[in-house]
Design a protein around this motif. Structure first.
Motif, PDB file in Angstrom:
ATOM      1  N   ILE A 198      -5.747 -27.084  37.596  1.00 22.97           N
ATOM      2  CA  ILE A 198      -5.755 -28.680  38.418  1.00 22.97           C
ATOM      3  C   ILE A 198      -4.287 -29.435  39.577  1.00 22.97           C
ATOM      4  CG2 ILE A 198      -5.749 -31.509  38.297  1.00 22.97           C
ATOM      5  CD1 ILE A 198      -6.684 -30.730  35.478  1.00 22.97           C
ATOM      6  N   ILE A 199      -4.313 -29.246  40.726  1.00 26.96           N
ATOM      7  CA  ILE A 199      -2.920 -29.309  41.383  1.00 26.96           C
ATOM      8  C   ILE A 199      -3.708 -30.561  41.685  1.00 26.96           C
ATOM      9  CG2 ILE A 199      -1.815 -28.323  43.147  1.00 26.96           C
ATOM     10  CD1 ILE A 199      -3.629 -25.968  43.299  1.00 26.96           C
ATOM     11  N   HIS A 200      -1.958 -31.250  42.281  1.00 30.57           N
ATOM     12  CA  HIS A 200      -2.065 -32.386  42.211  1.00 30.57           C
ATOM     13  C   HIS A 200      -1.118 -33.003  43.091  1.00 30.57           C
ATOM     14  CE1 HIS A 200      -2.663 -36.371  43.599  1.00 30.57           C
ATOM     15  NE2 HIS A 200      -1.527 -37.363  42.973  1.00 30.57           N
ATOM     16  N   ASN A 231      -8.661 -34.625  29.741  1.00 27.99           N
ATOM     17  CA  ASN A 231     -10.305 -33.818  29.156  1.00 27.99           C
ATOM     18  C   ASN A 231     -10.340 -32.342  29.735  1.00 27.99           C
ATOM     19  OD1 ASN A 231     -10.929 -36.506  28.660  1.00 27.99           O
ATOM     20  ND2 ASN A 231     -10.082 -36.482  29.937  1.00 27.99           N
ATOM     21  N   ILE A 232      -9.843 -31.417  30.161  1.00 27.81           N
ATOM     22  CA  ILE A 232     -10.570 -30.215  30.528  1.00 27.81           C
ATOM     23  C   ILE A 232      -9.576 -29.621  29.040  1.00 27.81           C
ATOM     24  CG2 ILE A 232     -11.084 -28.136  31.941  1.00 27.81           C
ATOM     25  CD1 ILE A 232     -11.087 -30.298  33.812  1.00 27.81           C
ATOM     26  N   LYS A 233     -10.353 -28.956  28.245  1.00 26.75           N
ATOM     27  CA  LYS A 233      -9.344 -27.967  27.540  1.00 26.75           C
ATOM     28  C   LYS A 233      -8.044 -27.245  27.885  1.00 26.75           C
ATOM     29  CE  LYS A 233     -11.877 -29.405  23.427  1.00 26.75           C
ATOM     30  NZ  LYS A 233     -13.380 -29.169  22.338  1.00 26.75           N
ATOM     31  N   GLY A 234      -7.498 -26.824  27.856  1.00 28.32           N
ATOM     32  CA  GLY A 234      -6.810 -25.828  28.047  1.00 28.32           C
ATOM     33  C   GLY A 234      -6.232 -25.177  29.587  1.00 28.32           C
ATOM     34  N   SER A 235      -6.940 -26.264  30.559  1.00 33.12           N
ATOM     35  CA  SER A 235      -5.736 -26.964  31.567  1.00 33.12           C
ATOM     36  C   SER A 235      -4.741 -26.735  31.941  1.00 33.12           C
ATOM     37  CB  SER A 235      -6.827 -28.084  32.376  1.00 33.12           C
ATOM     38  OG  SER A 235      -6.371 -29.176  32.064  1.00 33.12           O
TER      39      SER A 235
END
Length: 252
Positions: free
Chosen positions: A198-200, A218-222
């Motif tokens: 995830i990039i922000h 909420n996304i495991k291991g992200s």
């Protein structure tokens, strides 16, 4: 009686067909050319094929005109998955999703987990709240946009189609905010099992950092990577940094 939907899909690709492929999903009213030209130009290689499309009703994937009825993110995910499997003959691939395309990518990871090898999303959200709706309506009037932001869309669509579809998009997003608590995905993010980045952009005026944090939690291991000077279009402004980040993630 089921309704048969037939679309003409425009797409572009670069790099060599091989073991790795990255499918790039554009943002609202975006196309392969407007949203992913730098990635098509320099991310593809002998080890990675980069593909991007114009979603149904966007860019050169017309007719038909864009349909924003119902949950169009779920519908786009279905069309995209069929496009990759039936048209391009790819059973597995990685996804790069920006903004609305990020939501579609998340839905594909939920609906077709066996097909998605890795997932990269930025400027994306899993839900729409009151703050988001207010922000959308603040940019409803395209005449108030800077020429730099407005011109590519005007060139692609013409003023009439662009104005009409932009306003339809805002209305559709507003409707989605009232359904299912504003949660726009069909499925539980915790079930996404593929490696996820995830990039922000810290200065993103369109999507608050709390959306990126929500996805990360909420996304495991992200993994979450924040670009301090990045805005919504960080992959277009900071091409080298973005491409290296994504390339390293896809190849490790």
């Amino acid at each position: 009686m089921s309704k048969l939907m037939i679309f003409y899909i425009n797409y572009e690709s670069s790099g060599a067909r091989g073991k790795k492929v990255a499918f790039c999903l554009p943002g609202s009213l975006g196309s392969a050319k407007t949203d992913f030209s730098p990635q098509l130009a320099s991310l593809g290689s002998k080890n990675l094929e980069v593909i991007s499309w114009d979603p149904p009703g966007y860019g050169e994937s017309r007719p038909p005109s864009r349909d924003f009825s119902g949950n169009f993110f779920v519908r786009d995910s279905q069309v995209a998955a069929n496009f990759m499997k039936v048209v391009l003959n790819y059973n597995t691939y990685s996804l790069l999703g920006w903004s609305d395309g990020g939501i579609t990518a998340l839905q594909m990871a939920l609906s077709y987990p066996e097909r998605v090898e890795k997932l990269v999303v930025w400027g994306a959200n899993a839900f729409i709240d009151e703050k988001d709706v207010k922000l959308y309506n603040n940019i409803r009037d395209i005449n108030k946009w800077s020429e730099r932001m407005r011109k590519p869309m005007e060139n692609l669509y013409g003023m009439k189609y662009f104005k009409s579809k932009w306003e339809e998009w805002i209305d559709a997003m507003t409707l989605l905010s009232f359904r299912d608590g504003g949660y726009v995905l069909k499925g539980d993010l915790s079930t996404i099992s593929c490696p996820t980045l995830i990039i922000h952009g810290k200065k993103d005026p369109m999507v608050g950092e709390y959306h990126a944090q929500y996805l990360h939690e909420n996304i495991k291991g992200s993994q979450l990577y924040v670009m301090e000077d990045g805005k919504h279009n960080l992959h277009l402004k900071y091409v080298d940094e973005f491409n290296k980040l994504v390339s390293d993630f896809l190849h490790k």
